[in-house]
Design an enzyme around this catalytic site. Structure first.
Site, PDB file in Angstrom:
ATOM      1  N   THR A  11      38.509  50.590  36.810  1.00 14.07           N
ATOM      2  CA  THR A  11      39.131  50.462  35.487  1.00 14.07           C
ATOM      3  C   THR A  11      39.892  49.155  35.337  1.00 14.07           C
ATOM      4  O   THR A  11      40.378  48.852  34.247  1.00 14.07           O
ATOM      5  CB  THR A  11      40.081  51.640  35.220  1.00 14.07           C
ATOM      6  OG1 THR A  11      41.058  51.706  36.271  1.00 14.07           O
ATOM      7  CG2 THR A  11      39.310  52.956  35.161  1.00 14.07           C
ATOM      8  N   GLY A  12      40.013  48.364  36.401  1.00 10.17           N
ATOM      9  CA  GLY A  12      40.689  47.075  36.325  1.00 10.17           C
ATOM     10  C   GLY A  12      39.745  45.965  35.910  1.00 10.17           C
ATOM     11  O   GLY A  12      38.522  46.160  35.798  1.00 10.17           O
ATOM     12  N   VAL A  14      38.674  43.230  37.490  1.00  2.86           N
ATOM     13  CA  VAL A  14      37.667  42.857  38.487  1.00  2.86           C
ATOM     14  C   VAL A  14      36.676  43.995  38.687  1.00  2.86           C
ATOM     15  O   VAL A  14      35.466  43.772  38.797  1.00  2.86           O
ATOM     16  CB  VAL A  14      38.340  42.454  39.810  1.00  2.86           C
ATOM     17  CG1 VAL A  14      37.298  42.224  40.896  1.00  2.86           C
ATOM     18  CG2 VAL A  14      39.179  41.192  39.618  1.00  2.86           C
ATOM     19  N   CYS A 132      40.270  33.777  44.909  1.00  5.65           N
ATOM     20  CA  CYS A 132      39.432  33.204  43.849  1.00  5.65           C
ATOM     21  C   CYS A 132      39.393  31.675  43.892  1.00  5.65           C
ATOM     22  O   CYS A 132      38.322  31.073  43.730  1.00  5.65           O
ATOM     23  CB  CYS A 132      39.912  33.683  42.476  1.00  5.65           C
ATOM     24  SG  CYS A 132      41.691  33.581  42.225  1.00  5.65           S
ATOM     25  N   GLY A 163      44.019  35.757  36.637  1.00  6.86           N
ATOM     26  CA  GLY A 163      44.249  35.915  38.065  1.00  6.86           C
ATOM     27  C   GLY A 163      45.416  36.837  38.369  1.00  6.86           C
ATOM     28  O   GLY A 163      45.537  37.348  39.485  1.00  6.86           O
ATOM     29  N   LYS A 216      47.162  30.750  51.286  1.00 12.01           N
ATOM     30  CA  LYS A 216      45.846  31.388  51.321  1.00 12.01           C
ATOM     31  C   LYS A 216      44.734  30.343  51.257  1.00 12.01           C
ATOM     32  O   LYS A 216      43.749  30.423  52.001  1.00 12.01           O
ATOM     33  CB  LYS A 216      45.687  32.357  50.150  1.00 12.01           C
ATOM     34  CG  LYS A 216      46.506  33.626  50.225  1.00 12.01           C
ATOM     35  CD  LYS A 216      46.326  34.415  48.927  1.00 12.01           C
ATOM     36  CE  LYS A 216      47.313  35.542  48.803  1.00 12.01           C
ATOM     37  NZ  LYS A 216      47.221  36.194  47.471  1.00 12.01           N
ATOM     38  N   ARG A 237      49.920  27.916  37.584  1.00 14.26           N
ATOM     39  CA  ARG A 237      49.440  28.843  36.553  1.00 14.26           C
ATOM     40  C   ARG A 237      49.466  28.119  35.212  1.00 14.26           C
ATOM     41  O   ARG A 237      50.461  27.483  34.862  1.00 14.26           O
ATOM     42  CB  ARG A 237      50.338  30.079  36.496  1.00 14.26           C
ATOM     43  CG  ARG A 237      49.772  31.203  35.627  1.00 14.26           C
ATOM     44  CD  ARG A 237      48.588  31.889  36.273  1.00 14.26           C
ATOM     45  NE  ARG A 237      48.977  32.731  37.394  1.00 14.26           N
ATOM     46  CZ  ARG A 237      48.105  33.285  38.225  1.00 14.26           C
ATOM     47  NH1 ARG A 237      46.799  33.077  38.071  1.00 14.26           N
ATOM     48  NH2 ARG A 237      48.512  34.041  39.230  1.00 14.26           N
ATOM     49  N   HIS A 244      39.394  29.309  36.401  1.00 15.00           N
ATOM     50  CA  HIS A 244      40.265  28.461  37.223  1.00 15.00           C
ATOM     51  C   HIS A 244      39.662  27.064  37.330  1.00 15.00           C
ATOM     52  O   HIS A 244      38.437  26.902  37.461  1.00 15.00           O
ATOM     53  CB  HIS A 244      40.396  29.033  38.633  1.00 15.00           C
ATOM     54  CG  HIS A 244      41.241  30.264  38.734  1.00 15.00           C
ATOM     55  ND1 HIS A 244      41.907  30.826  37.673  1.00 15.00           N
ATOM     56  CD2 HIS A 244      41.533  31.047  39.820  1.00 15.00           C
ATOM     57  CE1 HIS A 244      42.573  31.895  38.080  1.00 15.00           C
ATOM     58  NE2 HIS A 244      42.354  32.050  39.382  1.00 15.00           N
TER      59      HIS A 244
END
Length: 342
Positions: A11-12, A14, A132, A163, A216, A237, A244
């Site tokens: 349901t999100g 992604v 990502c 994101g 990351k 951001r 992106h």
């Protein structure tokens, strides 16, 4: 004979994109189950534009025994709780969270870049999907690294609010609307106003002054491309809904010209080179939405360092940065290790 596939977190943003891409790419699934937290149980989600829908099941009560592949988009806490349970039941987990990315027993895969590393899934029956921003960058870097050996990368990202999930997209929309009508643009999801602004802060700060998002990119790039590559990132951001962008400066060990780099990138898997020295001869986030490719533009030589190049890299972060890469991993895993749909 096809696969039995679970989409967790369906349901999100992604998770829904995973279902769209499974449908678009006609993934050879005989059966698909969609699962999420208890608050979404019973909701209906679309299977792309096929007209088919699935009812969401409670992941807490779902039995993964007999299922082949699970695409996880449920965050680190959810993955910590459920990924080992699915993996132990024989269902290989492809996890979109950051939880397992730096686990030495879990392969971190971008299929165009390091497909051979997927064999390492056997240690835990889990495969990690990279961040990502890392995913799109290494797709552009890999063919150049093969040609001239990358020594150092300096990257500044321009990361869309998607994101940060639906809450990030809602905040950009609401703040933009409020500014137009004269209402306050109070930040909630982000640390400062995001509408008509940029924020040089993604994720938490670390002791050295970098953010976890920047960390990351450094450690994931090294795990995927090689530990000897030096990486420095600044993650920002920006008020873009999806897509992106990255300004990447590369220092090579061997000589490489912009012309040679363009020739290599034109032929590279997953890359679309759009680089004309004219107005509009480059790709922006708006144009990459819904596309599979990682777009590269503005390839040019950097005369301030030996063997230096700069380039502009854009990709749909919900696709190549997350859902598409996960589905491509599933396709690669199926071909090399399950082979049920061969």
């Amino acid at each position: 004979m096809g696969y039995r596939v679970v989409v967790a977190g369906a349901t999100g943003s992604v998770g829904r994109e995973m279902l769209n891409i499974l449908a678009e790419r006609e993934f050879p699934a005989d059966e698909i189950a969609v699962v999420a937290s208890s608050r979404s149980t019973g909701d209906m989600v679309d299977y792309g534009e096929t007209g088919k829908q699935f009812r969401v099941q409670n992941i807490e009560h779902f039995d993964p025994e007999g299922w082949d592949i699970a695409l996880f988009a449920i965050g680190s806490e959810g993955s910590k709780l459920h990924a080992p349970r699915f993996a132990a039941a024989g269902c290989t987990v492809i996890d979109n969270s950051s939880l397992y990315r730096m686990d030495p027993d879990v392969p971190l895969i971008v299929p165009e870049v390091n497909p051979e590393a997927i064999a390492g899934y056997r240690a835990k029956n889990i495969i990690a999907n990279p961040n990502c921003s890392t995913a799109q960058m290494v797709v552009a870097l890999k063919p150049l690294h093969d040609a001239a050996t990358i020594k150092r990368v300096v990257v500044a990202t321009y990361q869309s609010v998607s994101g940060a999930g639906k809450a990030g997209m809602d905040e950009l929309f609401e703040q933009s609307r409020n500014i137009f009508v004269g209402d306050p643009a109070t930040p909630s999801k982000f640390t400062k106003q995001i509408a008509f602004n940029v924020i040089p802060h993604i994720d938490s700060f670390l002791d050295d002054g970098s953010t976890k998002e920047e960390w990351k990119m450094v450690v994931e790039t090294k795990k995927i491309l090689g530990a000897r590559i030096k990486v420095h990132a600044t993650c920002v951001r920006v008020p873009v809904f999806v897509g992106h962008s990255e300004a990447i400066n590369i220092e090579f060990g061997d000589e490489i010209s912009a012309a040679e780099a363009k020739r290599i990138l034109r032929e590279a898997p997953g890359v679309m080179l759009v680089d004309k020295h004219e107005d509009g001869g480059y790709v922006t986030p708006v144009e990459c939405v819904g596309e599979y490719a990682t777009f590269v533009s503005r390839v040019r030589e950097d005369p301030t360092v030996d063997n230096g190049l700069s380039l502009w890299c854009v990709s749909d972060n919900l696709r190549k940065g997350a859902a598409l890469n996960a589905v491509q991993i599933a396709e690669l895993f199926g071909r090399r290790h399950l082979q049920k749909a061969a």
